[in-house]
Scaffold this active site. Structure first.
Site, PDB file in Angstrom:
ATOM      1  N   LYS A  90      56.870  38.229   4.550  1.00  0.00           N
ATOM      2  CA  LYS A  90      57.808  38.143   5.675  1.00  0.00           C
ATOM      3  C   LYS A  90      58.782  39.315   5.725  1.00  0.00           C
ATOM      4  CE  LYS A  90      57.731  33.278   6.876  1.00  0.00           C
ATOM      5  NZ  LYS A  90      56.895  32.619   5.836  1.00  0.00           N
ATOM      6  N   GLU A 112      65.643  32.033  13.591  1.00  0.00           N
ATOM      7  CA  GLU A 112      65.348  30.619  13.418  1.00  0.00           C
ATOM      8  C   GLU A 112      64.628  30.481  12.087  1.00  0.00           C
ATOM      9  OE1 GLU A 112      63.308  32.731  14.685  1.00  0.00           O
ATOM     10  OE2 GLU A 112      61.494  32.157  13.607  1.00  0.00           O
ATOM     11  N   SER A 371      49.602  35.972   0.454  1.00  0.00           N
ATOM     12  CA  SER A 371      50.805  36.184   1.273  1.00  0.00           C
ATOM     13  C   SER A 371      52.111  35.990   0.517  1.00  0.00           C
ATOM     14  CB  SER A 371      50.770  35.260   2.494  1.00  0.00           C
ATOM     15  OG  SER A 371      50.628  33.907   2.099  1.00  0.00           O
TER      16      SER A 371
HETATM   17  C1  LIG Z   1      55.746  31.868   6.160  1.00  0.00           C
HETATM   18  C2  LIG Z   1      54.586  32.027   5.276  1.00  0.00           C
HETATM   19  C3  LIG Z   1      53.261  31.945   5.745  1.00  0.00           C
HETATM   20  C4  LIG Z   1      52.895  31.577   7.146  1.00  0.00           C
HETATM   21  O1  LIG Z   1      53.334  32.437   8.143  1.00  0.00           O
HETATM   22  P1  LIG Z   1      52.344  33.414   8.909  1.00  0.00           P
HETATM   23  O2  LIG Z   1      53.196  33.940  10.014  1.00  0.00           O
HETATM   24  O3  LIG Z   1      51.178  32.636   9.397  1.00  0.00           O
HETATM   25  O4  LIG Z   1      51.955  34.468   7.950  1.00  0.00           O
HETATM   26  C5  LIG Z   1      52.226  32.168   4.846  1.00  0.00           C
HETATM   27  N1  LIG Z   1      52.457  32.445   3.549  1.00  0.00           N
HETATM   28  C6  LIG Z   1      53.709  32.519   3.064  1.00  0.00           C
HETATM   29  C7  LIG Z   1      53.892  32.821   1.608  1.00  0.00           C
HETATM   30  C8  LIG Z   1      54.820  32.318   3.895  1.00  0.00           C
HETATM   31  O5  LIG Z   1      56.046  32.400   3.390  1.00  0.00           O
END
Ligand SMILES: *Cc1c(COP(=O)(O)O)cnc(C)c1O
Length: 386
Positions: A90, A112, A371
């Protein structure tokens, strides 16, 4: 068809900007400013500077040797967004948008947040850039995520609980948009995923595309060829679109998004307008957005980015669901085999890789976008396994 052939903000029938005129004006101005700066060499240089010195990029593309051997199939590589400052992808988007906010002369940033992760990333960057920061959060969510509220406050942000409506993410978005319309002269709305009205999906993709820009260079260095598939989890779709971006034009690379089976927007959704844009949405029998549920708070959203809706419709990308049991299993397997505790969101991508890799040949290559890291989820998993 390449998305460059559509009107700005449209991906086939999806995307657009379905908002009241006063908000449309503010967003049109934002789109214009984004276009002006996005390819500006100085802007780009500053963005890359902070990604390197603050976020810690480039992060590695790690060969998961043990996991590969366990699956006895395709070679599995992990793109390590979990190693970024604040522990997930993020921050890439937050840094990009905050630099744009500075260029536009904003002194104040609003955002948000649902589970709190985007709020924390925004508060982090606001602290570093000396920006005034207000985070809107559903009142229900502030109770469930008290620790993240404290984190944001520690970072100097003001957290505003929203009790209107159901006191959830959607209500927080409405409140933030209201604030923006009132205060757009000095305020920047920093949106957290590849969703919302134009220009947000395009902008978020632009700043998350660094993921596949790096992974493509890294896999070519390591293997001398492109991967056979890239796998990412999908909530609003920002880490997935960033992980896919530089492979979309490479027809030989399969693009695979993975959703929770209880928030299967792409697998079961139908075209509809929510939150000011058109995308695939899970609707109930009366045609209202269906409440979703995911053990991974970051994937709990009834809509999906417009470009994913388009990639699904055209068949360029494939989307699958996994169950909570498979996710919990993947969370533990990656921890045990590689010493990497993945976020529950990312564990969805790992879970699908565990199914796909054994069906592939040993000379094929999979990239899994990790992610985020799982430290934030350890207590929850402990409770679930008990
Ligand atoms: C917020 C988040 C997501 C989901 O958000 P996307 O916009 O779909 O990427 C996925 N993995 C992690 C670790 C997150 O913090």
């Amino acid at each position: 068809m390449s998305t460059a052939e559509f009107e700005p903000g449209y991906f086939g029938q999806f995307g657009g900007s379905f908002v009241p005129p006063e908000l449309k004006e503010v967003l049109d101005y934002l789109a214009e400013q984004f276009e002006k700066y996005k390819d500006d060499p100085e802007f780009k240089q500053e963005y890359l500077y902070y990604l390197k010195e603050y976020v810690g990029r480039e992060n590695p593309l790690t060969y998961a040797r043990n996991l590969t051997e366990k699956c006895n199939g395709a070679k599995i590589y992990l793109k390590r967004e979990d190693l970024n400052h604040t522990g997930a992808h993020k921050i890439n988007n937050v840094i990009g948008q905050i630099l744009l906010a500075k260029r536009m002369g904003a002194k104040r940033v609003i955002a948000e947040t649902g589970a709190g992760q985007h709020g924390v990333a925004t508060a982090t960057a606001c602290a570093m850039f000396g920006m005034d920061c207000t985070i809107y959060m559903g009142a229900e969510d502030t109770k469930r995520q008290a620790l993240n509220v404290f984190r944001m406050e520690l970072l100097g942000a003001k957290v505003v609980p929203v009790s209107k409506g159901q006191g959830r993410l959607k209500d927080a978005v409405d409140e933030a948009l209201g604030d923006l319309v009132q205060n757009y002269r000095n305020t920047f709305y920093l949106l957290g995923s590849a969703v919302g009205p134009h220009p947000f999906p395009t902008m978020v993709k632009h700043f998350q595309a660094i993921i596949s820009e790096e992974s493509k260079r890294q896999i070519l260095e390591k293997e001398g060829r492109l991967p056979d598939a890239v796998i990412a989890c999908v909530g609003g779709g920002s880490n997935a679109i960033g992980a896919f971006a530089h492979y979309i034009e490479e027809a030989c690379v399969r693009l695979i998004g993975v959703e929770p089976d209880q928030a299967a927007t792409l697998t079961k959704g139908v075209p509809a307008v929510i939150h000011g844009f058109k995308c695939l949405v899970l609707l109930d029998e009366e045609g209202n957005p269906q409440p979703t549920y995911s053990i991974a708070a970051g994937l709990d959203y009834p809509g999906i980015g417009p470009e994913h809706s388009y990639l699904k419709e055209t068949g360029r990308a494939e989307y699958y669901t996994v169950t909570n049991e498979e996710v919990l299993e993947a969370f533990q397997i990656l921890s045990k085999t590689e010493g990497i505790i993945p976020a529950l969101e990312s564990s969805h991508a790992v879970a699908y890789a565990l199914k796909l890799a054994p069906t592939m040949n040993r000379d094929q290559i999979l990239i899994v976008n990790l992610s985020g890291r799982g430290d934030k989820d350890v207590e929850q998993v402990f409770q679930m396994l008990k």
